[in-house]
Design a protein around this motif. Structure first.
Motif, PDB file in Angstrom:
ATOM      1  N   VAL A   1       0.836  -1.199   0.000  1.00 31.29           N
ATOM      2  CA  VAL A   1       0.000   0.000   0.000  1.00 31.29           C
ATOM      3  C   VAL A   1       0.871   1.251   0.000  1.00 31.29           C
ATOM      4  N   ASP A   2       0.221   2.351  -0.304  1.00 31.43           N
ATOM      5  CA  ASP A   2       0.854   3.667  -0.265  1.00 31.43           C
ATOM      6  C   ASP A   2       0.739   4.205   1.164  1.00 31.43           C
ATOM      7  N   ILE A   3       1.870   4.303   1.854  1.00 31.40           N
ATOM      8  CA  ILE A   3       1.873   4.786   3.242  1.00 31.40           C
ATOM      9  C   ILE A   3       1.317   6.205   3.322  1.00 31.40           C
ATOM     10  N   HIS A   4       1.646   7.024   2.350  1.00 30.71           N
ATOM     11  CA  HIS A   4       1.173   8.420   2.370  1.00 30.71           C
ATOM     12  C   HIS A   4      -0.351   8.481   2.286  1.00 30.71           C
ATOM     13  N   GLU A   5      -0.935   7.573   1.543  1.00 32.37           N
ATOM     14  CA  GLU A   5      -2.393   7.532   1.441  1.00 32.37           C
ATOM     15  C   GLU A   5      -3.021   7.248   2.799  1.00 32.37           C
ATOM     16  N   GLY A   6      -2.415   6.334   3.559  1.00 27.31           N
ATOM     17  CA  GLY A   6      -2.916   6.030   4.896  1.00 27.31           C
ATOM     18  C   GLY A   6      -2.785   7.213   5.836  1.00 27.31           C
ATOM     19  N   ILE A   7      -1.649   7.926   5.765  1.00 30.33           N
ATOM     20  CA  ILE A   7      -1.451   9.099   6.626  1.00 30.33           C
ATOM     21  C   ILE A   7      -2.461  10.187   6.271  1.00 30.33           C
TER      22      ILE A   7
ATOM     23  N   ILE B   1       2.910  19.951   8.671  1.00 30.31           N
ATOM     24  CA  ILE B   1       4.049  20.065   7.761  1.00 30.31           C
ATOM     25  C   ILE B   1       4.365  18.666   7.229  1.00 30.31           C
ATOM     26  N   LYS B   2       4.119  18.475   5.937  1.00 35.13           N
ATOM     27  CA  LYS B   2       4.382  17.170   5.318  1.00 35.13           C
ATOM     28  C   LYS B   2       5.723  17.211   4.597  1.00 35.13           C
ATOM     29  N   ASP B   3       6.569  16.287   4.965  1.00 37.00           N
ATOM     30  CA  ASP B   3       7.864  16.138   4.313  1.00 37.00           C
ATOM     31  C   ASP B   3       7.964  14.693   3.816  1.00 37.00           C
ATOM     32  N   TYR B   4       7.181  14.421   2.787  1.00 40.63           N
ATOM     33  CA  TYR B   4       7.086  13.059   2.285  1.00 40.63           C
ATOM     34  C   TYR B   4       8.257  12.731   1.360  1.00 40.63           C
ATOM     35  N   GLY B   5       8.884  11.588   1.626  1.00 43.40           N
ATOM     36  CA  GLY B   5       9.940  11.119   0.754  1.00 43.40           C
ATOM     37  C   GLY B   5       9.376  10.269  -0.382  1.00 43.40           C
ATOM     38  N   ASP B   6      10.254   9.800  -1.223  1.00 38.25           N
ATOM     39  CA  ASP B   6       9.855   8.954  -2.348  1.00 38.25           C
ATOM     40  C   ASP B   6       9.820   7.509  -1.861  1.00 38.25           C
ATOM     41  N   LEU B   7       8.658   7.052  -1.434  1.00 40.89           N
ATOM     42  CA  LEU B   7       8.538   5.720  -0.846  1.00 40.89           C
ATOM     43  C   LEU B   7       7.959   4.730  -1.853  1.00 40.89           C
ATOM     44  N   PRO B   8       8.451   3.504  -1.811  1.00 39.37           N
ATOM     45  CA  PRO B   8       7.795   2.446  -2.592  1.00 39.37           C
ATOM     46  C   PRO B   8       6.536   1.982  -1.871  1.00 39.37           C
ATOM     47  N   LEU B   9       5.746   1.154  -2.524  1.00 33.68           N
ATOM     48  CA  LEU B   9       4.620   0.544  -1.831  1.00 33.68           C
ATOM     49  C   LEU B   9       5.159  -0.368  -0.738  1.00 33.68           C
ATOM     50  N   VAL B  10       4.518  -0.344   0.422  1.00 32.19           N
ATOM     51  CA  VAL B  10       5.007  -1.082   1.594  1.00 32.19           C
ATOM     52  C   VAL B  10       4.012  -2.183   1.938  1.00 32.19           C
ATOM     53  N   GLU B  11       4.516  -3.401   2.131  1.00 30.87           N
ATOM     54  CA  GLU B  11       3.651  -4.516   2.511  1.00 30.87           C
ATOM     55  C   GLU B  11       3.308  -4.402   3.992  1.00 30.87           C
ATOM     56  N   CYS B  12       2.021  -4.359   4.299  1.00 30.58           N
ATOM     57  CA  CYS B  12       1.607  -4.186   5.690  1.00 30.58           C
ATOM     58  C   CYS B  12       0.133  -4.538   5.835  1.00 30.58           C
ATOM     59  N   TYR B  13      -0.304  -4.623   7.100  1.00 33.69           N
ATOM     60  CA  TYR B  13      -1.733  -4.639   7.402  1.00 33.69           C
ATOM     61  C   TYR B  13      -2.159  -3.176   7.426  1.00 33.69           C
ATOM     62  N   ALA B  14      -2.759  -2.707   6.352  1.00 36.31           N
ATOM     63  CA  ALA B  14      -3.020  -1.272   6.197  1.00 36.31           C
ATOM     64  C   ALA B  14      -3.877  -0.702   7.315  1.00 36.31           C
ATOM     65  N   SER B  15      -4.950  -1.389   7.675  1.00 37.99           N
ATOM     66  CA  SER B  15      -5.848  -0.858   8.708  1.00 37.99           C
ATOM     67  C   SER B  15      -5.139  -0.756  10.054  1.00 37.99           C
ATOM     68  N   GLN B  16      -4.281  -1.731  10.358  1.00 40.15           N
ATOM     69  CA  GLN B  16      -3.559  -1.701  11.635  1.00 40.15           C
ATOM     70  C   GLN B  16      -2.538  -0.564  11.657  1.00 40.15           C
ATOM     71  N   LEU B  17      -1.853  -0.366  10.545  1.00 40.36           N
ATOM     72  CA  LEU B  17      -0.880   0.720  10.485  1.00 40.36           C
ATOM     73  C   LEU B  17      -1.581   2.075  10.548  1.00 40.36           C
ATOM     74  N   ASN B  18      -2.752   2.170   9.909  1.00 45.34           N
ATOM     75  CA  ASN B  18      -3.529   3.410  10.011  1.00 45.34           C
ATOM     76  C   ASN B  18      -3.959   3.675  11.450  1.00 45.34           C
ATOM     77  N   GLN B  19      -4.233   2.607  12.197  1.00 39.50           N
ATOM     78  CA  GLN B  19      -4.595   2.774  13.605  1.00 39.50           C
ATOM     79  C   GLN B  19      -3.412   3.330  14.401  1.00 39.50           C
ATOM     80  N   VAL B  20      -2.203   2.916  14.047  1.00 38.34           N
ATOM     81  CA  VAL B  20      -1.004   3.464  14.696  1.00 38.34           C
ATOM     82  C   VAL B  20      -0.904   4.958  14.397  1.00 38.34           C
ATOM     83  N   PHE B  21      -1.086   5.336  13.121  1.00 39.83           N
ATOM     84  CA  PHE B  21      -1.047   6.759  12.760  1.00 39.83           C
ATOM     85  C   PHE B  21      -2.112   7.541  13.526  1.00 39.83           C
ATOM     86  N   MET B  22      -3.308   6.977  13.599  1.00 36.14           N
ATOM     87  CA  MET B  22      -4.405   7.638  14.305  1.00 36.14           C
ATOM     88  C   MET B  22      -4.051   7.882  15.772  1.00 36.14           C
TER      89      MET B  22
END
Length: 441
Positions: free
Chosen positions: A264-270, A293-314
């Motif tokens: 998934v796209d980490i930036h999309e989750g953030i 202030i967003k300082d987004y780097g050039d990230l590849p798609l990252v394999e993860c449990y998207a909903s769980q990682l979004n919960q961490v961001f939240m």
């Protein structure tokens, strides 16, 4: 194993008698001719039992016993007094100091051996019992830790399930009517253009309108309607499109249909998380508008449990906003201006991992607090405002579910930074781990 008995006596005859008796009975015998010498010997080796004479030059048996019981290393060694005194007061004094028994001189061989044997057995039983208690305590502690971790997992599972279902339900309920509205806006715009075109045609072909029609044109301010109606339709299209984006963000945040790892796209989750928290970023009576202030780097798609990682961001972003609100109140009370900021930085670390930094200027925290924030049930919030499970759950999701790391850097009066590092490819890490195990085997 041969047991050792320390004999402390200043009379050579008594020492010889006890040495011969104990040696013949299979004990290892150590000798000390004064209390001072006995205490010195005990610094290097500890016996299983001490036979201690009461009346000795220098420090007597009572003082020697007091010092033995005051030291952690020797306080559990059984002490049997040897005395020719028959005064009950002296015996009581010795027992009060921690001695386990008395042997009266002249020494009776059978009595000495019987009393020694009893107290050695008692000590051995006590040590065995203590070992069993320690083992059982360790087992219970481990069981308690397992229960706590299970509770945390259950809370996390229930929390994620409830939040995901709520968000997905809201998204579904909004999605249908907004699609209906959005889908009808285009034909509505075409109808509007046709009607406006008709009005222009009438105005061109019929310059002199009937008086009633002309009055109606003036009453409704037709010129303004002709200019404003296209803008109105365009605003409705923008609003409907914004709602569709919000619905998409809600669905991306919940991701209930993605139970497995997915790139998934980490930036999309953030961004989805920030959109859900949008109401907390606006200016209020207690907090100025939060600058993101967003300082987004050039990230590849990252394999993860998207909903769980979004919960961490939240959780991390919500905590940052809580800290900003509290710091804003302190700054306002002190009459100082404050511009709340949250900086989100992402970067490809170049070693198969990505990092997400979330930094707030909410006044930081002390080292004492920082060292405890990942402990279960630890919270600095008021009762009812925090469970103390948010950050432990975040660490569990990052470390155990994603083979990553989550740590915090903070200084009181300054900033707080949470750093998430996770691998880009989960399967690659698991394969490498399997291969290493095979190599070791």
């Amino acid at each position: 194993m041969q047991q050792t008995i320390l004999v402390v006596d200043d009379t050579p005859t008594n020492i010889q008698v006890l040495f011969d008796l104990l040696d013949a009975s299979g004990y290892r015998v150590a000798i000390a001719k004064s209390g001072e010498i006995a205490l010195q010997r005990l610094e290097n080796s500890l016996p299983d039992l001490i036979l201690l004479d009461v009346m000795m030059p220098g420090i007597d048996g009572f003082e020697t016993c007091r010092r033995l019981k005051a030291a952690v290393a020797t306080q559990d060694i059984p002490v049997i007094f040897m005395t020719a005194l028959s005064d009950t007061v002296d015996k009581v004094k010795g027992l009060q100091l921690g001695a386990v028994d008395y042997i009266t001189k002249p020494i009776q061989h059978e009595e000495v051996l019987a009393r020694i044997n009893v107290h050695l057995q008692l000590r051995q039983l006590n040590q065995t019992l203590e070992a069993q208690v320690e083992t059982r305590t360790a087992e219970l502690r481990q069981a308690l830790e397992t229960v706590k971790q299970t509770q945390i997992q259950l809370v996390q599972s229930e929390k994620m399930s409830s939040l995901g279902q709520l968000v997905a339900g809201i998204a579904h309920e909004i999605n249908n009517p907004i699609n209906f509205i959005y889908g009808n806006l285009k034909p509505a715009e075409e109808y509007m253009r046709d009607l406006l075109g008709l009005i222009e045609c009438i105005q061109t072909e019929v310059p002199e309108l009937p008086e009633a029609v002309q009055k109606y044109v003036e009453d409704v301010d037709l010129e303004f309607l002709q200019a404003d109606l296209p803008r109105l339709i365009n605003s409705m299209k923008l609003g409907a499109d914004r709602i569709r984006q919000i619905v998409l963000s809600l669905r991306n945040f919940s991701r209930l249909d993605e139970a497995d790892f997915k790139a998934v796209d980490i930036h999309e989750g953030i961004d989805s998380t920030l959109l859900i928290l949008q109401h907390r970023l606006k200016s209020t009576d207690t907090l100025p508008a939060v600058k993101i202030i967003k300082d987004y780097g050039d990230l590849p798609l990252v394999e993860c449990y998207a909903s769980q990682l979004n919960q961490v961001f939240m959780n991390l972003l919500s905590n940052a906003l809580d800290a900003l609100e509290e710091h804003s109140e302190r700054q306002r009370a002190a009459g100082q201006a404050f511009i709340p900021k949250i900086q989100i930085k992402t970067q490809d670390l170049g070693d198969g991992q990505v990092a997400i930094h979330i930094v707030d200027n909410g006044g930081g925290m002390s080292e004492e607090v920082r060292s405890k924030i990942f402990n279960d049930f630890f919270t600095t919030k008021e009762i009812g405002k925090g469970t103390g499970l948010g950050l432990p759950i975040c660490r569990q999701l990052v470390v155990e579910k994603h083979q990553g790391q989550l740590h915090c850097e903070s200084h009181l009066g300054s900033e707080t930074e949470f750093i998430i590092t996770i691998p880009i490819k989960q399967l690659a890490i698991e394969t490498a781990a399997d291969e290493s195990l095979l190599t070791i085997a």
